[in-house]
Scaffold this motif. Structure first.
Motif, short mmCIF file in Angstrom:
data_model
loop_
_atom_site.label_atom_id
_atom_site.label_comp_id
_atom_site.label_asym_id
_atom_site.label_seq_id
_atom_site.Cartn_x
_atom_site.Cartn_y
_atom_site.Cartn_z
N ALA A 87 70.01 58.99 -7.61
CA ALA A 87 68.88 59.95 -7.12
C ALA A 87 67.83 58.93 -7.09
O ALA A 87 67.82 57.77 -7.61
CB ALA A 87 68.73 60.77 -8.30
N VAL A 88 67.01 59.21 -5.68
CA VAL A 88 66.11 58.46 -5.43
C VAL A 88 64.77 58.92 -5.76
O VAL A 88 64.43 60.27 -5.47
CB VAL A 88 66.13 58.12 -3.94
CG1 VAL A 88 65.06 57.30 -3.43
CG2 VAL A 88 67.40 57.82 -3.66
N GLY A 89 63.78 57.89 -6.29
CA GLY A 89 62.46 58.64 -6.62
C GLY A 89 61.54 57.45 -6.69
O GLY A 89 61.78 56.22 -5.99
N LEU A 90 59.92 57.87 -6.64
CA LEU A 90 58.96 57.05 -6.83
C LEU A 90 58.16 56.67 -7.95
O LEU A 90 58.15 58.07 -8.63
CB LEU A 90 58.15 57.09 -5.65
CG LEU A 90 58.82 57.08 -4.00
CD1 LEU A 90 57.66 57.56 -3.12
CD2 LEU A 90 59.02 55.57 -3.77
N ALA A 91 57.68 55.82 -8.32
CA ALA A 91 56.52 55.79 -9.41
C ALA A 91 55.58 55.29 -8.80
O ALA A 91 55.39 54.25 -8.08
CB ALA A 91 57.31 54.87 -10.68
N TRP A 92 54.33 55.93 -9.10
CA TRP A 92 52.99 55.38 -8.63
C TRP A 92 51.87 55.06 -9.67
O TRP A 92 51.86 55.86 -10.62
CB TRP A 92 52.47 56.43 -7.70
CG TRP A 92 51.09 56.09 -6.96
CD1 TRP A 92 50.62 54.86 -6.97
CD2 TRP A 92 50.49 56.80 -6.15
NE1 TRP A 92 49.49 54.79 -6.13
CE2 TRP A 92 49.39 56.30 -5.61
CE3 TRP A 92 50.39 58.34 -5.93
CZ2 TRP A 92 48.51 56.59 -4.97
CZ3 TRP A 92 49.35 58.88 -4.75
CH2 TRP A 92 48.49 57.98 -4.26
N GLN A 93 51.86 53.59 -9.95
CA GLN A 93 50.79 53.22 -10.80
C GLN A 93 49.44 53.01 -10.25
O GLN A 93 49.39 52.18 -9.24
CB GLN A 93 51.09 51.87 -11.49
CG GLN A 93 50.61 51.36 -12.85
CD GLN A 93 50.96 52.06 -13.75
OE1 GLN A 93 51.96 52.55 -14.18
NE2 GLN A 93 49.74 52.12 -14.80
N ASP A 143 49.13 45.30 -11.80
CA ASP A 143 50.44 46.29 -11.68
C ASP A 143 50.20 47.43 -10.89
O ASP A 143 51.22 48.25 -10.65
CB ASP A 143 50.73 46.67 -13.08
CG ASP A 143 50.91 45.40 -14.07
OD1 ASP A 143 51.90 44.51 -13.60
OD2 ASP A 143 50.62 45.44 -15.39
N SER A 144 49.25 47.98 -10.36
CA SER A 144 48.99 48.80 -9.49
C SER A 144 49.90 48.85 -8.37
O SER A 144 50.22 47.90 -7.79
CB SER A 144 47.66 49.24 -9.12
OG SER A 144 47.05 49.63 -10.37
#
Length: 564
Positions: free
Chosen positions: A530-536, A475-476
């Motif tokens: 709104a725009v963002g990032l998630a980092w696993q 999932d990373s």
């Protein structure tokens, strides 16, 4: 080394590709329906609420596209009845176990042809690889595409058997084969041809009567689906696609021109199949065999070759409208590998004496090398596909800003087993990041954001980055997060294969630097996001929302006509 020790060593070696295959399957499989899988939920509702057995029968045998998927529906119902809910991982597992059934049949064929146990070694190394990734991780596809292959070859083996009880078993098994996938209908004419060549008059009559009954039941309410685009490919392009289908196993080779190699080796395999079929038919017509099982093996191989070549015609004719590259898709690869397994029989069975061991050892080495190529090449497919499934599930599950799953007390809303997924731990982080920009383990998030490019296009938002170099699996990775006043969306960023062979094989650098994803506006509710990032990163998660935003406009979504 004693014979007993050798048998134990061979058995343990045979388990190696089996263990690796199911370990990799378990590592990436998630209980999430994909596309046609949703039709199984509709089937269960109809079946469980059916007022009588006629209605249940109609639900079970209802046409799905051009197929009758009775076996898949039965397994879905059994899983629900036994476990209290439908779990798509269980369907995947059932399909993958059906795939293993082919290995058992090849051992029977080799053993009956007086070949030692170690001659089975090349089969699992070639047959069980990540080249099957799409079938492996898709519940309906696993049962349908693996099941029809395994059931058909076992049916053909039983049809040509001398024992009457085996032939009688082949009759219902043939029915189950054609009720697994549409191309399973080929078992009827192929079985008749094999019995005709066998000069088994009484059995041929029984087979024809049974086949007529099956055909009538199958087509009495059949309607031709109208969802495939019309193919405008020339005859030359169709021929190229046909050869690519047969040689699609070669896609995993560490070369630049995967389509070209598939076409080239597919052409070689076609000529090999044609040669085997013609020489086998000639031997059968002459009927000069020292051993009775040699004749049965020839009949079986001829029938299997006809099945492969016939399926290739059906698929190329029906799917060429989508483009020839579609013919390399993972769903169709079992036929290419099955053709290789037939060729292996014609290599190893005639060999006698001391030549057998070095031939088999060389083939085992080649197949083990191919298995390594396949796992390295298709790992990126499995990695990206898992992310596609989990993020799709998030977007279905959380339709509003509250981030609470929809409360659905209906039968349809509670059919599928509830399974924890990656995004469950993201819910509090999304809320916090939306209020304060950052949440979770945010080391490096700002630099990651600044190196990521967001390019609005007419129909989609293109997100790309060129330097991200993490090699973490499962999932990373990096995900795009969109937030409007009404809801959140999560989309995965996809990784590309590392084409540097030294880095890939010696340093396990599976992914090329960077990531990218194209988010269609048709999948988003119109509005400002709104725009963002998630980092696993393994078990660590960071979420960042910037001050930037995008506007999604209403875009008509292309509809696909279905009969389910």
């Amino acid at each position: 080394m004693t014979q007993r020790a050798l048998t134990l060593l061979v058995g343990l070696t045979l388990l190696l590709p089996l263990v690796i295959y199911f370990w990799v399957w378990n590592y990436y499989a998630v209980n999430v329906p994909k596309w046609d899988d949703h039709a199984l939920k509709a089937f269960l509702v109809e079946y469980l609420q059916a007022p009588n057995w006629q209605a249940k029968w109609a639900a079970l045998f209802r046409q799905h596209n051009e197929h009758r998927i009775v076996l898949t529906r039965l397994l879905a119902w059994w899983d629900y009845a036994l476990m209290g809910s439908l779990n798509f991982r269980h369907l995947m597992l059932a399909g993958n176990l059906l795939l293993v059934g082919v290995i058992g049949l090849w051992w029977v064929l080799l053993h009956r042809n007086q070949k030692p146990f170690y001659t089975l070694l090349p089969v699992p190394f070639l047959w069980l690889t990540l080249a099957h990734w799409e079938n492996m991780y898709w519940g309906m596809s696993a049962v349908q595409n693996f099941g029809v292959v395994s059931l058909l070859v076992w049916t053909l083996y039983l049809v040509v058997s001398r024992r009457l009880v085996f032939f009688l078993l082949a009759l219902p098994l043939a029915g189950l084969t054609l009720l697994t996938s549409g191309n399973g209908l080929l078992v009827l004419p192929i079985g008749a041809l094999l019995l005709l060549l066998s000069k088994e008059g009484k059995r041929l009559v029984a087979w024809l009567v049974t086949s007529g009954l099956y055909a009538y039941l199958y087509f009495s309410t059949y309607q031709k689906p109208a969802y495939n685009p019309e193919s405008k490919a020339t005859f030359g392009a169709l021929l190229k696609g046909y050869m690519a289908f047969l040689g699609s196993f070669a896609e995993a080779f560490p070369v630049k021109d995967h389509l070209g190699w598939s076409v080239g080796l597919g052409t070689v395999l076609f000529l090999v199949a044609l040669s085997i079929a013609l020489t086998t038919a000639f031997r059968l017509l002459r009927n000069r065999y020292d051993q009775d099982f040699s004749r049965a093996t020839d009949l079986f191989c001829l029938g299997t070759l006809l099945f492969i070549l016939g399926t290739a015609v059906i698929v190329v004719n029906g799917r060429a409208g989508f483009g020839l590259e579609v013919l390399l898709t993972s769903r169709y690869k079992p036929y290419s590998f099955l053709l290789l397994l037939i060729a292996y029989l014609y290599i190893v069975i005639p060999i006698r004496g001391s030549f057998l061991s070095p031939y088999v050892s060389g083939i085992v080495l080649l197949n083990a090398m191919y298995s390594v190529f396949s796992y390295h090449y298709h790992l990126v497919d499995a990695f990206n596909f898992r992310k596609f499934q989990t993020t799709n599930q998030f977007n279905w599950t959380y339709p509003d800003k509250e981030l609470k799953p929809q409360t659905d007390t209906s039968l349809a809303g509670n059919l599928v087993a509830k399974t924890p997924l990656l995004y469950d731990q993201w819910v509090p982080l999304l809320r916090a990041a939306h209020r304060q920009s950052f949440a979770g383990n945010t080391n490096g998030m700002l630099q990651l954001w600044e190196s990521t490019t967001f390019t609005p296009q007419k129909d989609a938002l293109l997100v790309s980055q060129s330097t991200f170099n993490s090699q973490r699996l499962q999932d990373s990775g990096v995900y795009v997060v969109l937030s409007s006043r009404q809801r959140y969306y999560i989309y995965p960023t996809y990784r590309r294969r590392n084409t540097n062979r030294k880095q890939l094989f010696l340093h396990q650098q599976y992914f090329a630097p960077g990531y990218q994803v194209e988010i269609p506006h048709s999948e988003l509710e119109p509005g400002r996001y709104a725009v963002g990032l998630a980092w696993q990163q393994g078990s660590r998660t960071g979420v960042y929302f910037s001050k930037d935003s995008i506007t999604s406009v209403a875009t008509p979504q292309k509809s696909i006509r279905t009969n389910w």
